[in-house]
Design a protein around this motif. Structure first.
Motif, PDB file in Angstrom:
ATOM      1  N   ILE A 347      23.643  18.522   4.109  1.00 58.00           N
ATOM      2  CA  ILE A 347      22.240  18.138   4.169  1.00 58.00           C
ATOM      3  C   ILE A 347      21.593  18.465   5.623  1.00 58.00           C
ATOM      4  CG2 ILE A 347      20.533  16.122   4.174  1.00 58.00           C
ATOM      5  CD1 ILE A 347      22.690  14.591   2.334  1.00 58.00           C
ATOM      6  N   THR A 348      20.622  19.312   5.751  1.00 56.76           N
ATOM      7  CA  THR A 348      19.962  19.734   6.897  1.00 56.76           C
ATOM      8  C   THR A 348      18.675  18.967   7.155  1.00 56.76           C
ATOM      9  OG1 THR A 348      19.067  21.811   5.698  1.00 56.76           O
ATOM     10  CG2 THR A 348      21.242  21.960   6.925  1.00 56.76           C
ATOM     11  N   HIS A 349      17.932  18.195   6.132  1.00 53.05           N
ATOM     12  CA  HIS A 349      16.498  17.959   6.227  1.00 53.05           C
ATOM     13  C   HIS A 349      16.385  16.747   5.327  1.00 53.05           C
ATOM     14  CE1 HIS A 349      16.287  22.113   8.000  1.00 53.05           C
ATOM     15  NE2 HIS A 349      15.342  21.570   8.621  1.00 53.05           N
ATOM     16  N   THR A 350      15.607  15.912   5.609  1.00 55.31           N
ATOM     17  CA  THR A 350      15.531  14.921   4.689  1.00 55.31           C
ATOM     18  C   THR A 350      13.703  14.440   4.731  1.00 55.31           C
ATOM     19  OG1 THR A 350      17.317  13.748   4.918  1.00 55.31           O
ATOM     20  CG2 THR A 350      15.878  12.401   4.135  1.00 55.31           C
ATOM     21  N   LEU A 351      13.336  14.400   3.772  1.00 52.72           N
ATOM     22  CA  LEU A 351      11.804  14.327   3.675  1.00 52.72           C
ATOM     23  C   LEU A 351      11.211  13.367   2.678  1.00 52.72           C
ATOM     24  CD1 LEU A 351      10.792  18.124   3.994  1.00 52.72           C
ATOM     25  CD2 LEU A 351      10.747  16.444   5.874  1.00 52.72           C
ATOM     26  N   PRO A 352      10.101  12.756   2.533  1.00 54.16           N
ATOM     27  CA  PRO A 352       9.455  12.086   1.437  1.00 54.16           C
ATOM     28  C   PRO A 352       9.006  13.283   0.423  1.00 54.16           C
ATOM     29  CG  PRO A 352       7.874  12.449   3.415  1.00 54.16           C
ATOM     30  CD  PRO A 352       9.242  13.000   3.866  1.00 54.16           C
ATOM     31  N   LEU A 353       8.841  12.764  -0.886  1.00 58.46           N
ATOM     32  CA  LEU A 353       8.491  13.527  -1.576  1.00 58.46           C
ATOM     33  C   LEU A 353       7.176  14.188  -1.576  1.00 58.46           C
ATOM     34  CD1 LEU A 353       9.118  14.521  -4.930  1.00 58.46           C
ATOM     35  CD2 LEU A 353       7.783  12.262  -5.646  1.00 58.46           C
ATOM     36  N   ASP A 354       6.438  13.668  -0.744  1.00 57.64           N
ATOM     37  CA  ASP A 354       5.135  14.199  -0.679  1.00 57.64           C
ATOM     38  C   ASP A 354       5.170  15.603  -0.037  1.00 57.64           C
ATOM     39  OD1 ASP A 354       4.009  11.897  -1.663  1.00 57.64           O
ATOM     40  OD2 ASP A 354       3.190  10.782   0.232  1.00 57.64           O
ATOM     41  N   THR A 371      17.746  20.161   1.358  1.00 55.77           N
ATOM     42  CA  THR A 371      16.547  19.246   1.761  1.00 55.77           C
ATOM     43  C   THR A 371      16.594  18.203   0.808  1.00 55.77           C
ATOM     44  OG1 THR A 371      15.153  20.863   3.021  1.00 55.77           O
ATOM     45  CG2 THR A 371      14.215  18.715   2.369  1.00 55.77           C
ATOM     46  N   VAL A 372      16.844  16.976   1.102  1.00 55.12           N
ATOM     47  CA  VAL A 372      16.887  15.549   0.223  1.00 55.12           C
ATOM     48  C   VAL A 372      15.620  15.098   0.400  1.00 55.12           C
ATOM     49  CG1 VAL A 372      17.716  13.458  -0.271  1.00 55.12           C
ATOM     50  CG2 VAL A 372      19.263  15.369   0.155  1.00 55.12           C
ATOM     51  N   LEU A 373      15.045  14.880  -0.725  1.00 56.59           N
ATOM     52  CA  LEU A 373      13.676  14.232  -0.861  1.00 56.59           C
ATOM     53  C   LEU A 373      13.918  12.884  -1.211  1.00 56.59           C
ATOM     54  CD1 LEU A 373      11.573  16.783  -3.080  1.00 56.59           C
ATOM     55  CD2 LEU A 373      11.792  16.480  -0.329  1.00 56.59           C
ATOM     56  N   ASN A 374      13.341  11.833  -0.420  1.00 63.13           N
ATOM     57  CA  ASN A 374      13.237  10.270  -0.680  1.00 63.13           C
ATOM     58  C   ASN A 374      12.346  10.051  -1.666  1.00 63.13           C
ATOM     59  OD1 ASN A 374      15.722   9.569   0.898  1.00 63.13           O
ATOM     60  ND2 ASN A 374      14.324   9.588   2.766  1.00 63.13           N
ATOM     61  N   VAL A 375      12.454   9.690  -2.826  1.00 53.51           N
ATOM     62  CA  VAL A 375      11.547   9.649  -3.688  1.00 53.51           C
ATOM     63  C   VAL A 375      11.230   8.309  -3.802  1.00 53.51           C
ATOM     64  CG1 VAL A 375      11.017   9.919  -6.362  1.00 53.51           C
ATOM     65  CG2 VAL A 375      12.565  11.509  -5.147  1.00 53.51           C
TER      66      VAL A 375
END
Length: 378
Positions: A347-354, A371-375
């Motif tokens: 995991i290199t990045h974490t972002l919101p679904l938006d 990149t993981v999207l926090n849904v």
């Protein structure tokens, strides 16, 4: 739950047409039907297969759709006939199902499933079967999962129940990339202790393949990529040598043959490029070399000179690393919880679904591994 049996309105990233940015929309998600499970998606990652459907295999069939297939979440409700899952279970949806009843599921030789081919195919669910609507239009379901949404509905044969203590924003990667690469090495290639390996393409799948080769006891693992920035990352997962094809005037297969006294015992193609698939095969030693196609593409045919095969090489393909999903995924999660499997390092990045379009752009330009999207929150 209070939402059971009702249509849920929620947020999703909708691909209205190919080669266009995804649009965050309010969609309606139907209650689960017979043998279906509605899942609250907590986290989902962006995989190259999503990009392939959106940006490369741009046929209009299957659009509009909700992409996403590498995710983890919590069961919200279940439909009639579901016996092994209940609301509150922590799960990973599967793009490759396992009915446990067909002759393929009963065979130890494959992870294919006859029923899954019909119910959770790798293309798109027909609009008339769609569980999603938006602005009065049916949305296609991608790979039977469609996880770029706060809620989705999946067939129960394509849901793996996992340890509730596992962090969903990490183990979501086991739903595709990690299992696909790692399993290609240990299950499909069956890498042996003391062997030499070459992994072509150092995205998440390729790095997982490197990790699988190391776990299987390979003594030498050659990491091949045209982006040298990925070599340090590959070292973390067990790579011992690094080759950038751009640094050489001769074919990469010749370079590897010179490095390994005739070729590697095993090669794994994880780039989804037909020219690289051929190079990976030709990098294997004649007589017993095994090359595995892991990368996904639907755009071109692949060819090879028959002599490469007559000389004793074996060419194989691997879907989801050969894992029977409902049985294998919980074991992979357990291996992670037991600190026997790397996951966080991908995991290199974490972002919101938006910000899903930002995640797509980073992957498109090779700026991330996963990149993981926090849904939604648990």
């Amino acid at each position: 739950m209070e939402t059971a049996g009702r249509v849920i309105k929620c947020k999703a990233a909708v691909a209205w047409e190919p080669n266009k940015p995804l649009v965050i929309e309010e969609i309606e998600v139907s209650p689960p039907g017979p043998n279906q499970v509605r899942i609250k998606i907590v986290a989902t990652a962006v995989c190259h297969t999503d990009l392939h459907r959106l940006l490369e295999d741009t046929s209009p069939e299957g659009f509009p759709t909700v992409l996403g297939h590498e995710a983890a979440g919590i069961v919200e409700s279940v439909g009639p006939g579901v016996t092994e899952l209940k609301p509150g279970d922590h799960v990973i949806p599967l793009f490759t199902g396992q009915c446990r009843e067909c002759r393929f599921c009963k065979s130890p030789k494959t992870n294919q499933c006859v029923k899954a081919w019909a119910d959770t195919g790798n293309s798109a669910m027909a609009p008339e079967k769609s569980v999603f609507t938006c602005k009065g239009k049916h949305l296609n379901q991608f790979a039977g999962t469609s996880t770029f949404s706060e809620y989705t509905v999946v067939n129960d044969l394509a849901v793996a129940k996992i340890d509730p203590a596992a962090p969903l924003d990490k183990v979501c990667l086991i739903g595709c990339g990690i299992s696909s690469g790692y399993g290609a090495a240990v299950n499909t290639a069956k890498v042996e202790p003391g062997s030499t390996c070459a992994v072509f393409g150092l995205g998440a799948v390729g790095l997982a393949a490197v990790m699988g080769c190391q776990a299987a006891g390979a003594k030498r693992i050659i990491a091949v990529d045209i982006n040298p920035d990925k070599f340090e990352k590959a070292k973390v997962f067990g790579a011992t040598d690094f080759v950038n094809p751009k640094d050489h005037s001769k074919p990469i297969s010749e370079v590897i043959a010179e490095m390994t006294d005739g070729g590697v015992d095993y090669s794994l193609e994880c780039a989804g490029n037909v020219e690289v698939m051929r190079s990976a095969l030709e990098s294997c030693v004649q007589g017993w070399g095994v090359s595995v196609i892991v990368g996904w593409t639907t755009l071109h045919d692949v060819s090879v000179r028959p002599l490469q095969m007559v000389a004793g090489r074996t060419w194989k393909g691997s879907v989801f690393g050969g894992f029977k999903g409902r049985d294998g995924v919980p074991l992979m999660v357990k291996a992670y919880m037991d600190k026997k499997l790397k996951v966080d390092e991908f995991i290199t990045h974490t972002l919101p679904l938006d910000q899903v379009n930002d995640a797509i752009e980073m992957m498109k330009h090779g700026k991330c591994i996963r990149t993981v999207l926090n849904v939604s929150t648990e």
